[in-house]
Design an enzyme around this catalytic site. Sequence first.
Site, PDB file in Angstrom:
ATOM      1  N   GLU A  69       4.196  52.069 -16.807  1.00 33.44           N
ATOM      2  CA  GLU A  69       3.892  52.525 -18.151  1.00 33.44           C
ATOM      3  C   GLU A  69       4.447  53.932 -18.382  1.00 33.44           C
ATOM      4  O   GLU A  69       3.867  54.902 -17.887  1.00 33.44           O
ATOM      5  CB  GLU A  69       2.377  52.612 -18.360  1.00 33.44           C
ATOM      6  CG  GLU A  69       1.589  51.347 -18.175  1.00 33.44           C
ATOM      7  CD  GLU A  69       0.115  51.640 -18.411  1.00 33.44           C
ATOM      8  OE1 GLU A  69      -0.408  51.147 -19.420  1.00 33.44           O
ATOM      9  OE2 GLU A  69      -0.497  52.382 -17.617  1.00 33.44           O
ATOM     10  N   SER A  79       5.444  49.786 -25.134  1.00 32.03           N
ATOM     11  CA  SER A  79       5.877  49.343 -26.468  1.00 32.03           C
ATOM     12  C   SER A  79       6.930  48.239 -26.401  1.00 32.03           C
ATOM     13  O   SER A  79       7.952  48.277 -27.093  1.00 32.03           O
ATOM     14  CB  SER A  79       6.396  50.525 -27.294  1.00 32.03           C
ATOM     15  OG  SER A  79       5.364  51.458 -27.528  1.00 32.03           O
ATOM     16  N   LYS A  92      -7.035  45.452 -25.115  1.00 35.04           N
ATOM     17  CA  LYS A  92      -7.741  46.739 -25.207  1.00 35.04           C
ATOM     18  C   LYS A  92      -9.067  46.556 -25.959  1.00 35.04           C
ATOM     19  O   LYS A  92      -9.710  45.526 -25.831  1.00 35.04           O
ATOM     20  CB  LYS A  92      -6.834  47.799 -25.834  1.00 35.04           C
ATOM     21  CG  LYS A  92      -5.500  47.929 -25.096  1.00 35.04           C
ATOM     22  CD  LYS A  92      -4.695  49.113 -25.548  1.00 35.04           C
ATOM     23  CE  LYS A  92      -3.378  49.186 -24.784  1.00 35.04           C
ATOM     24  NZ  LYS A  92      -2.604  50.405 -25.127  1.00 35.04           N
ATOM     25  N   GLU A 141      -4.671  54.733 -19.970  1.00 37.39           N
ATOM     26  CA  GLU A 141      -5.832  55.162 -20.749  1.00 37.39           C
ATOM     27  C   GLU A 141      -7.044  55.372 -19.850  1.00 37.39           C
ATOM     28  O   GLU A 141      -7.842  56.289 -20.079  1.00 37.39           O
ATOM     29  CB  GLU A 141      -6.124  54.131 -21.839  1.00 37.39           C
ATOM     30  CG  GLU A 141      -5.029  54.086 -22.879  1.00 37.39           C
ATOM     31  CD  GLU A 141      -4.979  52.793 -23.669  1.00 37.39           C
ATOM     32  OE1 GLU A 141      -4.088  52.671 -24.530  1.00 37.39           O
ATOM     33  OE2 GLU A 141      -5.814  51.893 -23.420  1.00 37.39           O
ATOM     34  N   HIS A 146      -4.732  51.600 -15.645  1.00 32.47           N
ATOM     35  CA  HIS A 146      -4.049  51.758 -16.927  1.00 32.47           C
ATOM     36  C   HIS A 146      -4.073  53.226 -17.339  1.00 32.47           C
ATOM     37  O   HIS A 146      -5.027  53.955 -17.057  1.00 32.47           O
ATOM     38  CB  HIS A 146      -4.733  50.899 -17.993  1.00 32.47           C
ATOM     39  CG  HIS A 146      -3.955  50.788 -19.260  1.00 32.47           C
ATOM     40  ND1 HIS A 146      -3.952  51.782 -20.220  1.00 32.47           N
ATOM     41  CD2 HIS A 146      -3.138  49.816 -19.729  1.00 32.47           C
ATOM     42  CE1 HIS A 146      -3.171  51.423 -21.223  1.00 32.47           C
ATOM     43  NE2 HIS A 146      -2.659  50.236 -20.951  1.00 32.47           N
ATOM     44  N   GLY A 206       2.074  53.225 -27.740  1.00 31.56           N
ATOM     45  CA  GLY A 206       1.441  53.474 -29.019  1.00 31.56           C
ATOM     46  C   GLY A 206       2.146  54.518 -29.866  1.00 31.56           C
ATOM     47  O   GLY A 206       1.627  54.932 -30.903  1.00 31.56           O
ATOM     48  N   ASN A 219      -2.694  42.846 -22.921  1.00 29.19           N
ATOM     49  CA  ASN A 219      -3.882  43.685 -22.831  1.00 29.19           C
ATOM     50  C   ASN A 219      -4.403  43.927 -24.248  1.00 29.19           C
ATOM     51  O   ASN A 219      -3.813  44.692 -25.016  1.00 29.19           O
ATOM     52  CB  ASN A 219      -3.523  45.009 -22.151  1.00 29.19           C
ATOM     53  CG  ASN A 219      -4.690  45.972 -22.085  1.00 29.19           C
ATOM     54  OD1 ASN A 219      -5.836  45.602 -22.334  1.00 29.19           O
ATOM     55  ND2 ASN A 219      -4.406  47.222 -21.769  1.00 29.19           N
TER      56      ASN A 219
END
Length: 249
Positions: free
Chosen positions: A166, A212, A11, A98, A96, A172, A9
């Site tokens: 996730e 990660s 992003k 986000e 996702h 991140g 991904n």
Amino acid sequence: MRQKIVAGNWKMNTTPAEGVALASELAKRAAEIPSDVKLIVAPPFTHLTSVQAAIAGTKIELSSQNCALQPKGAYTGEVSAAMVAGTGAAWVILGHSERREYFCEDNAMLLEKIHQAFACGLKVIYCMGESLEQRESGVLWDFLKSQITEVLYNLDSLKDVVVAYEPIWAIGTGKTASNEQAQEVHAFIRKTVAEKFGAEAADELTILYGGSCKPSNAKELFACPDIDGGLIGGASLKADDFLAIAKSY
């Protein structure tokens, strides 16, 4: 036998030219991808058509990072599932963390997006996972189960769905769930899916780890019995790292 998948991904990273250069590098080195591993790249919408041209004729597959809730209409700035499919993409990432956090996408919305994707012949990487607060407050398992029962349980079949777990607290941040933590949740997802769709369907479901994952920890994560690959963020922006993860099986 379930698929082994490593999906990148990108992003909101890379210009179209940079994206094509990365895709072209991966295409040149496609022979390095293990024969039993599917490699997927998910560039920004602006790159989809040009990246598809760069990877054409290889075993690398294309995904979008999202699609619109509606099939068409006066929704300025949105990109429909039909538009995504028209670029040659085979996949779409939905849910996702986000998108859930920054754009307030909830389970009901994501279920409708999955229906939109299926109607256009797209396969779905469905993301789910918890924040650190949810993990530590005692609601972890109920929260994760709701992301399954309110979305996946409302589908007729999971044959065109891949799940990506996730742990939001590990995205991140440089933190990674321990192998034991990741395996525990992946096993829970498979068990919960089995309660609705049966043991065979659950065993065939591909579940990716998306927190990660990088070349230094991919091998140990992928050795866990219920982890079938990774949804890769930053490490997918470097061909060497992305291919190293794919070769971690």
